[in-house]
Design an enzyme around this catalytic site. Structure first.
Site, short mmCIF file in Angstrom:
data_model
loop_
_atom_site.label_atom_id
_atom_site.label_comp_id
_atom_site.label_asym_id
_atom_site.label_seq_id
_atom_site.Cartn_x
_atom_site.Cartn_y
_atom_site.Cartn_z
N SER A 1 -7.91 -1.04 0.81
CA SER A 1 -8.90 -1.29 1.85
C SER A 1 -9.62 -0.04 2.32
CB SER A 1 -8.19 -1.99 3.02
OG SER A 1 -9.10 -2.33 4.00
N HIS A 2 -9.42 0.31 3.58
CA HIS A 2 -10.12 1.44 4.20
C HIS A 2 -9.38 2.75 4.00
CE1 HIS A 2 -7.09 -0.34 6.66
NE2 HIS A 2 -6.99 0.78 7.33
N ASP B 1 -14.52 -5.97 2.83
CA ASP B 1 -14.23 -7.09 3.73
C ASP B 1 -14.43 -6.72 5.20
OD1 ASP B 1 -11.98 -5.50 3.86
OD2 ASP B 1 -10.53 -7.11 3.53
N ARG B 2 -14.50 -5.41 5.49
CA ARG B 2 -14.75 -5.01 6.88
C ARG B 2 -16.22 -4.69 7.10
NH1 ARG B 2 -9.88 -1.34 9.22
NH2 ARG B 2 -8.17 -2.56 8.36
N SER C 1 -10.13 -4.94 14.13
CA SER C 1 -10.09 -3.96 13.04
C SER C 1 -11.31 -4.08 12.14
CB SER C 1 -8.80 -4.13 12.24
OG SER C 1 -8.68 -5.46 11.77
N LYS D 1 -11.86 -12.03 5.20
CA LYS D 1 -12.96 -11.52 6.00
C LYS D 1 -14.03 -11.02 5.05
CE LYS D 1 -10.50 -7.20 7.08
NZ LYS D 1 -9.09 -7.39 6.76
N THR E 1 -1.91 -10.28 14.02
CA THR E 1 -2.77 -9.45 13.18
C THR E 1 -2.55 -9.78 11.71
OG1 THR E 1 -2.83 -7.68 14.80
CG2 THR E 1 -3.24 -7.06 12.50
N GLU F 1 -11.51 -9.91 14.03
CA GLU F 1 -10.44 -9.02 14.48
C GLU F 1 -11.04 -7.72 14.97
OE1 GLU F 1 -6.49 -9.21 12.26
OE2 GLU F 1 -7.97 -9.21 10.68
N ARG G 1 0.85 -1.20 0.00
CA ARG G 1 0.00 0.00 0.00
C ARG G 1 0.88 1.24 0.00
NH1 ARG G 1 -4.76 -1.92 4.21
NH2 ARG G 1 -5.25 -3.76 2.98
N ASP H 1 -13.10 -2.20 0.18
CA ASP H 1 -13.11 -3.48 -0.54
C ASP H 1 -14.10 -4.48 0.05
OD1 ASP H 1 -11.38 -3.58 1.67
OD2 ASP H 1 -10.29 -5.29 0.87
N ASP I 1 -16.15 -1.26 4.31
CA ASP I 1 -15.00 -0.45 3.90
C ASP I 1 -14.86 -0.50 2.39
OD1 ASP I 1 -14.10 -3.05 3.61
OD2 ASP I 1 -12.05 -2.59 4.22
C1 G16 Z 1 -5.76 -5.78 7.02
C2 G16 Z 1 -5.66 -7.21 7.46
C3 G16 Z 1 -6.28 -7.37 8.82
C4 G16 Z 1 -5.66 -6.40 9.80
C5 G16 Z 1 -5.81 -4.99 9.27
C6 G16 Z 1 -5.12 -3.96 10.13
O1 G16 Z 1 -7.10 -5.45 6.82
O2 G16 Z 1 -6.31 -8.07 6.56
O3 G16 Z 1 -6.08 -8.69 9.20
O4 G16 Z 1 -6.28 -6.50 11.06
O5 G16 Z 1 -5.23 -4.91 8.00
O6 G16 Z 1 -3.75 -4.17 10.09
P1 G16 Z 1 -2.75 -3.15 10.73
O7 G16 Z 1 -3.14 -3.05 12.17
O8 G16 Z 1 -1.41 -3.76 10.51
O9 G16 Z 1 -2.94 -1.82 10.06
P2 G16 Z 1 -7.57 -4.59 5.59
O10 G16 Z 1 -9.05 -4.51 5.72
O11 G16 Z 1 -6.88 -3.26 5.77
O12 G16 Z 1 -7.09 -5.30 4.39
#
Ligand code: G16
Length: 612
Positions: A141-142, A330-331, A424, A435, A395, A422, A45, A328, A326
């Site tokens: 993602s978010h 998944d959240r 998050s 997710k 995580t 999680e 990212r 994509d 979010d």
């Molecule tokens: C990703 C991972 C999750 C993780 C989250 C936050 O989610 O798939 O398992 O909990 O990042 O990670 P970090 O605390 O390292 O920022 P997503 O939805 O951003 O792809």
């Protein structure tokens, strides 16, 4: 609905044959390694400006991914799609040209370049019996999108889940050595607007196509995977109740592409229940992160203050149920009328109410549950009460995959059906290997449907009721996450080192800022299925003999500087204290953790950027 979605997934697409061998000619373009292409918690990212402004930035990473896959690319099928953010379609076209040049036989691309993260997982696993070798998901993602936002690229393997560290490490190693890009430069842009199959032949008399691009439905395979998990008629009955109303905020992410056919067509909800359901390249200027801070419109609608407290006046007329996604999809965030469900509580409530969910019921119950380490321990108490194995992983969703594949892939114990979550805002199950925000919403609706199967109109068992029931049985885990964003990276690492020194020097309980500090350690993990190990996965500080816990770790999903995450939890067993304000309960732990970590000294910050 499930049946028609399944047949839609199998429907043959219109085919076009292109017999111009020049289009498949491979160009080898010299390149040089670019520093810092190390995938984080979930893929690479970076700021959009880095992808757009650094020559070959995307191409290098894709070539490195293909180099890491090696022979696996040859004759294989690749899934490509993303959350619709700015740069999504540009990247799709590049990836298709590079896939053709690197030996893939076929690429499945989501219509308009759109595929949610759980949809990619479903397509890899299920389409044509699992014919795809893996998939590339274009999402940050978010994180916000647009020219000033972020872009992300992640690779999912043949089980449909995020690549494990062995694969992401191999990609990173390849990125440090890449010197040539393989591209079919003459291949025309894919027409992403229409479903269909284009077969490219290496010569006019070739018997079989050398490369195939299929633009597929963004939604059909996903719906075929998710809807059979639930009792759709029961959900329709809930949605039709006069005293039930709900709002789903897709936050202009890719969830909007799925929301209408699932919530409106399949469940019979009124289209007005959908907010921000058109996917937009800049998410409408918003931050597509479903939490109290960024889903503020929904939070207000549900009768909550930005801190998640009930606003009595607004709650009186609020819908019974609210949820958000979010970028994509998944959240998820789950809200009741005037009531915020922490993600940690959400997975625990779903576990406690597994019988309400057809997928678990049909399998005779849950066989395994898991949470990431910083997620609250609410799930532990529920798992213990159910007698179900419970795992705690680092995580990152990738760590759940091996547990779900334990029997099928590794010939060990069977933990499916499996539920995991999680802090998050991620919740999911073994129906896919990602997710799944919409699955979580349907799981919650299933709980409400089951609990209200017999209740008279006007006495709806609410979201708050089911959460309080779980608290009554297992205690309440007060929980908050404090994020310190865009901190100087050196300072963030120095803070972690300070805590590491604290662990090394710990001599026994003592008072810190008026709280009894009773232990600390650094979380390390060994995957019980694969034996994979992960060190340095977060510093844990324990207070009040472990009832209180603060975890520190550095985020692996940011794109600028470092983000320090401080997760604060207090387990309360006394029901007379369940109604206390989370911020008040956690304030002493926050003060002690800030003192122990020397937060101010290392970051210069007086307070967190966001508290969720
Ligand atoms: C990703 C991972 C999750 C993780 C989250 C936050 O989610 O798939 O398992 O909990 O990042 O990670 P970090 O605390 O390292 O920022 P997503 O939805 O951003 O792809």
């Amino acid at each position: 609905m499930a049946a028609s979605a399944a047949s839609a997934a199998a429907a043959p697409a219109a085919t076009r044959a292109v017999k111009d061998g020049a289009l498949l000619a491979v160009t080898e373009k010299p390149t040089a390694p670019i520093e810092g292409q190390k995938p984080g918690t979930s893929g690479l990212r970076k700021k959009t400006s880095v992808f757009e402004g650094t020559p070959n930035y995307l191409e290098n990473f894709i070539q490195s991914t293909f180099n890491a896959l090696g022979e696996e690319c040859k004759g294989a099928t690749l899934v490509v799609g993303g959350d619709g953010r700015y740069y999504n379609t540009t990247a799709v076209q590049v990836i298709v040209r590079m896939a053709a040049a690197n030996g893939f036989a076929r690429v499945w691309v989501g219509k308009n370049g759109l595929l949610s993260t759980p949809a990619v997982s479903a397509i890899i696993r299920n389409r044509e019996g699992g014919a795809a070798v893996g998939g590339i998901i274009l999402t940050a993602s978010h994180n916000p999108g647009g020219p000033d936002g972020d872009v992300g690229v992640k690779y999912n393997t043949g089980n449909g889940g995020p690549a494990p560290e062995a694969v992401t490490d191999a990609i990173y190693e390849c990125s440090k050595a890449v010197t040539a890009l393989r591209i079919c430069s003459a291949l025309p842009d894919v027409d992403l607007a229409a479903e269909g199959r284009t077969e490219y032949f290496a010569s006019a008399d070739a018997a079989a196509p050398g490369f195939v691009v299929e633009v597929i439905s963004s939604t059909a395979d996903y719906e075929a995977a998710v809807l059979p998990c639930f009792d759709v008629p029961a959900l329709r009955k809930l949605v039709a109740r006069e005293d039930f109303s709900f709002v789903y905020d897709a936050m202009h992410g890719v969830a909007g592409a799925y929301a209408s056919s699932i919530f409106v067509d399949a469940l019979g909800a009124d289209p007005s229940c959908l907010l921000n359901a058109t996917p937009l390249p800049d998410f409408g200027g918003g931050h597509p992160d479903p939490n109290l801070a960024y889903a503020s419109v929904l939070v207000k609608k549900l009768g909550l203050t930005p801190r998640g407290e009930r606003d009595e006046a607004a709650a009186a007329t609020a819908p019974a149920f609210g949820a958000a996604a979010d970028g994509d999809a998944d959240r998820n965030m789950i809200l009741g009328r005037g009531f915020f469900v922490t993600p940690s509580d959400s997975v625990a409530v779903i576990a406690a109410n597994w019988e309400a969910i057809k997928q678990f019921r049909d399998a005779g119950g849950l066989k395994g549950v898991a949470r990431s380490m910083p997620t609250s321990r609410a799930l532990d108490a529920v798992a213990a009460s159910l007698g179900v194995p419970r795992f705690v992983v680092p995580t990152g969703w990738k760590w759940f995959g091996s547990l779900m594949d334990s029997k099928a892939v590794y010939g060990k114990e069977d933990y499916t059906p499996f539920l995991c979550g999680e802090e998050s805002f991620g919740t999911g199950s073994s129906h896919v290997r990602e997710k799944d925000g919409i699955w979580a919403v349907l799981a919650w609706m299933s709980i409400l449907a089951a609990r209200n199967a017999e209740t008279p109109i006007g006495s709806l068992v609410s979201v708050e009721d089911v959460v309080r029931e779980m608290w009554a049985k297992c205690g309440r885990c007060f929980y908050q996450r404090h994020d310190y964003e865009e901190v100087d990276s050196k300072g963030a690492h120095a803070l972690m080192d300070t805590l590491r020194a604290e662990v090394a020097a710990f001599k026994g309980p003592r008072e810190v800022a008026g709280v009894s500090f009773t232990g600390c350690d650094e979380f390390e993990y060994t995957d019980s299925v694969t034996g994979d190990k992960a060190a340095q996965q977060g510093m844990r500080l324990f207070f009040a003999d472990g009832a209180g816990r603060v975890v520190f770790r550095l985020s692996g999903t940011g794109s600028v500087g470092a983000t320090i995450r401080m997760y604060v939890e207090m387990n309360e067993k006394d029901p007379s204290r369940f109604n206390a304000d989370a911020a008040d309960v956690l304030a002493p732990l926050v003060a002690a953790a800030i003192e122990l970590s020397h937060m101010k000294e290392h970051t210069g910050r007086d307070e967190a950027t966001v508290i969720t």
